[in-house]
Scaffold this active site. Structure first.
Site, PDB file in Angstrom:
ATOM      1  N   ASP A 133       6.132   8.843  50.666  1.00  0.00           N
ATOM      2  CA  ASP A 133       6.368   9.846  49.626  1.00  0.00           C
ATOM      3  C   ASP A 133       6.231   9.179  48.257  1.00  0.00           C
ATOM      4  O   ASP A 133       6.882   8.152  47.981  1.00  0.00           O
ATOM      5  CB  ASP A 133       7.762  10.451  49.783  1.00  0.00           C
ATOM      6  N   ILE A 134       5.374   9.756  47.395  1.00  0.00           N
ATOM      7  CA  ILE A 134       5.161   9.194  46.061  1.00  0.00           C
ATOM      8  C   ILE A 134       6.453   9.268  45.263  1.00  0.00           C
ATOM      9  O   ILE A 134       7.101  10.317  45.206  1.00  0.00           O
ATOM     10  CB  ILE A 134       4.040   9.936  45.324  1.00  0.00           C
ATOM     11  N   ASN A 147       3.900  15.252  37.122  1.00  0.00           N
ATOM     12  CA  ASN A 147       3.456  16.632  36.882  1.00  0.00           C
ATOM     13  C   ASN A 147       4.049  17.207  35.610  1.00  0.00           C
ATOM     14  O   ASN A 147       3.359  17.846  34.814  1.00  0.00           O
ATOM     15  CB  ASN A 147       3.837  17.515  38.072  1.00  0.00           C
ATOM     16  N   ASP A 169      -2.749  15.804  40.415  1.00  0.00           N
ATOM     17  CA  ASP A 169      -3.743  15.870  41.486  1.00  0.00           C
ATOM     18  C   ASP A 169      -4.530  14.566  41.578  1.00  0.00           C
ATOM     19  O   ASP A 169      -4.865  14.094  42.677  1.00  0.00           O
ATOM     20  CB  ASP A 169      -4.705  17.031  41.252  1.00  0.00           C
ATOM     21  N   GLU A 192       3.620  15.761  47.989  1.00  0.00           N
ATOM     22  CA  GLU A 192       3.313  14.360  47.686  1.00  0.00           C
ATOM     23  C   GLU A 192       3.612  13.442  48.863  1.00  0.00           C
ATOM     24  O   GLU A 192       3.729  12.229  48.703  1.00  0.00           O
ATOM     25  CB  GLU A 192       4.098  13.902  46.447  1.00  0.00           C
TER      26      GLU A 192
END
Length: 345
Positions: A215-216, A223, A232, A257
């Site tokens: 997971d980022i 964002n 993106d 993500e």
């Protein structure tokens, strides 16, 4: 949330007209899709139409939420809404496969019919030729005419067979492409959740393997601070880093993500080394926003790893998810294969 959908009139959003005042809801839905740059496919049309028809619906709330930050409804956000409110059921997937099979079946039957026609024409030619041999000594022209007629019929049948074969090949390619598209994440090109689950379903035996959920870290801040287009791009960078760094193991986009890596590796420590090498290499990169030159800082991810040997993977997924959560709590940017020791009070 509902008030946002009713009152928003930002760029690209079509203000719904009051019901019963002569506005065609179909045209209104279509205009919204065009303004947002979305496909006019039936699934997107139905989503927008439902939101305009009932402002208290889950569709209306979901679209308003997705448009809150930018005033735009991206294709990715629309797909996420559709997946959440009307996921494709196994029955629907089976129906789609059955329809694809039926198309190929009909084309194959058509080809078989043409082949039978060709065979019948050939047999008839043999019979006609045998019958015409008795006239050979007296009138060779009848045999010549018969042969000429058969050559023409054969040429026509061959053309029909070639055309039918081409149609079947094109249809087979279209079916394969549609099936592949349904299994792929449009943004990253990786397998999506459906594609991953389909791959997992095909794994055989009791072989021990490992999976990692990655997971980022702090992705919402990317964002919020730089916009969804930059977000993106970050997703694409992480997807590429995982796909290249973990090859030949399977990497897919699990959702949002989150990414999942299925490793043909029984040792979780070895799997952790592979994932951690990607994490470390990625964290050293310094990305910048191309439009402004502003730095994004380090892009990192956290991961949890678990082993599995049986299908379904629910226990292993829960374990990897719990380890991912602990990695976040422990400061992020790390890979865990087992729970960290409890801290003393």
């Amino acid at each position: 949330m509902l008030s946002r959908l009713r009152s928003r009139n930002r760029e690209g959003f079509i203000e719904p007209s009051a019901a019963g005042h002569g506005t065609d809801p179909g045209a209104e839905s279509l205009a919204f899709l065009i303004a947002q740059g979305l496909p006019t496919a039936p699934r997107y049309y139905a989503l927008v139409h439902a939101s305009l028809a009932d402002r208290t619906s889950i569709e209306a709330h979901s679209i308003a939420e997705a448009m809150h930050a930018t005033g735009r409804l991206s294709l990715e956000a629309a797909d996420a809404i559709l997946e959440r409110i009307s996921p494709v059921s196994p029955a629907q997937a089976g129906q789609q496969a059955a329809e694809e099979h039926e198309k190929l079946r009909h084309q194959t039957l058509h080809l078989a019919d043409l082949a039978a026609t060709a065979k019948a024409a050939t047999n008839q030619f043999g019979r006609d030729l045998s019958a015409g041999l008795t006239d050979l000594e007296t009138d060779g022209r009848s045999v010549l005419a018969l042969v000429s007629s058969m050559v023409e019929r054969t040429r026509s049948t061959e053309q029909q067979l070639a055309a039918a074969a081409l149609q079947i090949e094109q249809l087979r390619d279209e079916v394969a492409e549609a099936r592949n598209d349904a299994m792929r994440d449009e943004l990253t090109g990786l397998l999506n959740r459906r594609g991953i689950l389909d791959h997992i379903a095909g794994l055989g035996g009791k072989k021990v393997r490992t999976l990692a959920i990655c997971d980022i870290d702090a992705f919402k801040a990317v964002n919020d601070g730089h916009g969804h287009e930059v977000g993106d791009r970050v997703l694409k960078v992480v997807a590429s880093a995982l796909a290249e760094g973990c090859a030949p193991h399977l990497v897919g986009r699990w959702g949002g993500e989150e990414f999942i890596v299925l490793l043909d590796e029984a040792d979780p420590a070895r799997a952790a080394e592979i994932i951690d090498d990607v994490r470390e290499e990625l964290s050293r990169r310094r990305l910048r926003v191309r439009e402004t030159g502003k730095g994004l800082g380090a892009v990192t991810f956290s991961a949890g790893i678990a082993t599995f040997s049986t299908i379904p993977l629910d226990p292993a997924l829960r374990e990897a998810d719990a380890l991912l959560y602990q990695a976040k709590l422990a400061g992020r940017n790390q890979v865990l294969t087992h729970m960290p020791p409890a801290r003393a009070a």
